[in-house]
Scaffold this motif. Structure first.
Motif, PDB file in Angstrom:
ATOM      1  N   THR A  70       0.834  -1.201   0.000  1.00 54.40           N
ATOM      2  CA  THR A  70       0.000   0.000   0.000  1.00 54.40           C
ATOM      3  C   THR A  70       0.873   1.257   0.000  1.00 54.40           C
ATOM      4  N   HIS A  71       1.911   1.242   0.838  1.00 61.92           N
ATOM      5  CA  HIS A  71       2.817   2.395   0.910  1.00 61.92           C
ATOM      6  C   HIS A  71       3.511   2.616  -0.438  1.00 61.92           C
ATOM      7  N   VAL A  72       3.962   1.544  -1.071  1.00 63.18           N
ATOM      8  CA  VAL A  72       4.628   1.671  -2.370  1.00 63.18           C
ATOM      9  C   VAL A  72       3.659   2.212  -3.417  1.00 63.18           C
ATOM     10  N   GLN A  73       2.422   1.728  -3.392  1.00 62.02           N
ATOM     11  CA  GLN A  73       1.434   2.230  -4.352  1.00 62.02           C
ATOM     12  C   GLN A  73       1.174   3.722  -4.147  1.00 62.02           C
ATOM     13  N   HIS A  74       1.022   4.132  -2.878  1.00 58.72           N
ATOM     14  CA  HIS A  74       0.799   5.551  -2.594  1.00 58.72           C
ATOM     15  C   HIS A  74       2.018   6.374  -3.008  1.00 58.72           C
ATOM     16  N   ALA A  75       3.204   5.863  -2.712  1.00 60.07           N
ATOM     17  CA  ALA A  75       4.422   6.587  -3.083  1.00 60.07           C
ATOM     18  C   ALA A  75       4.536   6.695  -4.600  1.00 60.07           C
ATOM     19  N   ASP A  76       4.214   5.626  -5.317  1.00 59.48           N
ATOM     20  CA  ASP A  76       4.248   5.669  -6.786  1.00 59.48           C
ATOM     21  C   ASP A  76       3.251   6.686  -7.323  1.00 59.48           C
ATOM     22  N   GLU A  77       2.042   6.712  -6.749  1.00 58.70           N
ATOM     23  CA  GLU A  77       1.032   7.669  -7.191  1.00 58.70           C
ATOM     24  C   GLU A  77       1.479   9.099  -6.923  1.00 58.70           C
ATOM     25  N   ARG A  78       2.036   9.340  -5.734  1.00 60.62           N
ATOM     26  CA  ARG A  78       2.512  10.685  -5.405  1.00 60.62           C
ATOM     27  C   ARG A  78       3.668  11.085  -6.318  1.00 60.62           C
ATOM     28  N   PHE A  79       4.564  10.126  -6.580  1.00 63.88           N
ATOM     29  CA  PHE A  79       5.680  10.416  -7.480  1.00 63.88           C
ATOM     30  C   PHE A  79       5.170  10.766  -8.878  1.00 63.88           C
ATOM     31  N   LYS A  80       4.202  10.008  -9.348  1.00 62.72           N
ATOM     32  CA  LYS A  80       3.632  10.266 -10.675  1.00 62.72           C
ATOM     33  C   LYS A  80       2.968  11.643 -10.697  1.00 62.72           C
ATOM     34  N   ASP A  81       2.221  11.965  -9.652  1.00 66.93           N
ATOM     35  CA  ASP A  81       1.585  13.282  -9.578  1.00 66.93           C
ATOM     36  C   ASP A  81       2.631  14.403  -9.593  1.00 66.93           C
ATOM     37  N   HIS A  82       3.670  14.256  -8.776  1.00 64.11           N
ATOM     38  CA  HIS A  82       4.727  15.270  -8.734  1.00 64.11           C
ATOM     39  C   HIS A  82       5.440  15.360 -10.079  1.00 64.11           C
ATOM     40  N   ASN A  83       5.694  14.223 -10.670  1.00 66.48           N
ATOM     41  CA  ASN A  83       6.361  14.198 -11.963  1.00 66.48           C
ATOM     42  C   ASN A  83       5.505  14.886 -13.022  1.00 66.48           C
ATOM     43  N   ASP A  84       4.188  14.627 -13.005  1.00 60.57           N
ATOM     44  CA  ASP A  84       3.280  15.286 -13.944  1.00 60.57           C
ATOM     45  C   ASP A  84       3.275  16.797 -13.727  1.00 60.57           C
ATOM     46  N   ARG A  85       3.277  17.232 -12.468  1.00 62.20           N
ATOM     47  CA  ARG A  85       3.312  18.671 -12.170  1.00 62.20           C
ATOM     48  C   ARG A  85       4.599  19.300 -12.687  1.00 62.20           C
ATOM     49  N   ILE A  86       5.716  18.602 -12.445  1.00 62.08           N
ATOM     50  CA  ILE A  86       7.012  19.120 -12.912  1.00 62.08           C
ATOM     51  C   ILE A  86       7.016  19.220 -14.435  1.00 62.08           C
ATOM     52  N   ARG A  87       6.498  18.200 -15.101  1.00 64.99           N
ATOM     53  CA  ARG A  87       6.447  18.214 -16.566  1.00 64.99           C
ATOM     54  C   ARG A  87       5.580  19.378 -17.069  1.00 64.99           C
ATOM     55  N   SER A  88       4.447  19.592 -16.422  1.00 63.73           N
ATOM     56  CA  SER A  88       3.569  20.685 -16.870  1.00 63.73           C
ATOM     57  C   SER A  88       4.235  22.038 -16.625  1.00 63.73           C
ATOM     58  N   ILE A  89       4.971  22.161 -15.519  1.00 66.54           N
ATOM     59  CA  ILE A  89       5.688  23.410 -15.248  1.00 66.54           C
ATOM     60  C   ILE A  89       6.794  23.604 -16.276  1.00 66.54           C
ATOM     61  N   GLU A  90       7.496  22.515 -16.630  1.00 65.25           N
ATOM     62  CA  GLU A  90       8.565  22.609 -17.615  1.00 65.25           C
ATOM     63  C   GLU A  90       8.013  23.080 -18.955  1.00 65.25           C
ATOM     64  N   PHE A  91       6.869  22.544 -19.362  1.00 64.02           N
ATOM     65  CA  PHE A  91       6.303  22.926 -20.654  1.00 64.02           C
ATOM     66  C   PHE A  91       5.843  24.379 -20.643  1.00 64.02           C
ATOM     67  N   LYS A  92       5.477  24.897 -19.485  1.00 61.61           N
ATOM     68  CA  LYS A  92       5.040  26.285 -19.403  1.00 61.61           C
ATOM     69  C   LYS A  92       6.221  27.241 -19.330  1.00 61.61           C
ATOM     70  N   THR A  93       7.252  26.887 -18.569  1.00 56.71           N
ATOM     71  CA  THR A  93       8.342  27.831 -18.330  1.00 56.71           C
ATOM     72  C   THR A  93       9.434  27.768 -19.385  1.00 56.71           C
ATOM     73  N   ILE A  94       9.734  26.616 -19.892  1.00 55.17           N
ATOM     74  CA  ILE A  94      10.852  26.498 -20.830  1.00 55.17           C
ATOM     75  C   ILE A  94      10.596  27.286 -22.117  1.00 55.17           C
ATOM     76  N   PRO A  95       9.435  27.188 -22.758  1.00 55.30           N
ATOM     77  CA  PRO A  95       9.236  28.011 -23.966  1.00 55.30           C
ATOM     78  C   PRO A  95       9.336  29.501 -23.684  1.00 55.30           C
ATOM     79  N   SER A  96       8.833  29.971 -22.569  1.00 57.21           N
ATOM     80  CA  SER A  96       8.919  31.402 -22.281  1.00 57.21           C
ATOM     81  C   SER A  96      10.357  31.802 -21.977  1.00 57.21           C
TER      82      SER A  96
END
Length: 119
Positions: A70-96
């Motif tokens: 359960t802990h690994v699943q939650h950690a994987d989900e949180r990691f995926k969420d954080h990774n998705d946020r980082i990717r979305s921030i990268e796509f917004k900031t890098i072009p500008s």
């Protein structure tokens, strides 16, 4: 040495003496069996106790495995969420940021002189 009185005593109590000896022999066997039974019972209870401890440890191990999964699943989900946020921030900031570093003045360098000196 053959006293008729002694002979008569043995004859009279011969059955009683033999029966007593047999009873003592059987009592010894009975006590031995009881002692062995007590030892077997002690070992049996010890093995039951060990078996119960093993079951409890197996249950605890199973719960620990579930908790870890359960802990690994939650950690994987949180990691995926954080990774998705980082990717979305990268796509917004890098072009500008790329636009910020581009030169705003466009110069025509087609007629530029050769700055290389011949020696």
């Amino acid at each position: 040495m053959n006293n008729p009185q002694t002979n008569g005593f043995f004859q009279k109590y011969k059955e009683l003496i033999v029966t007593t000896i047999i009873c003592l022999f059987l009592t010894g066997i009975y006590d031995s069996i009881n002692n062995q039974t007590a030892e077997i019972k002690k070992w049996y209870q010890l093995m039951i106790g060990i078996n119960e401890k093993v079951k409890v440890q197996a249950d605890n191990l199973h719960r620990l495995e579930k908790s870890l999964e359960t802990h690994v699943q939650h950690a994987d989900e949180r990691f995926k969420d954080h990774n998705d946020r980082i990717r979305s921030i990268e796509f917004k900031t890098i072009p500008s940021q790329l636009h910020r570093y581009k030169s705003k003045i466009k110069e025509d360098t087609s007629n530029a002189e050769d700055t290389k000196t011949n020696y």
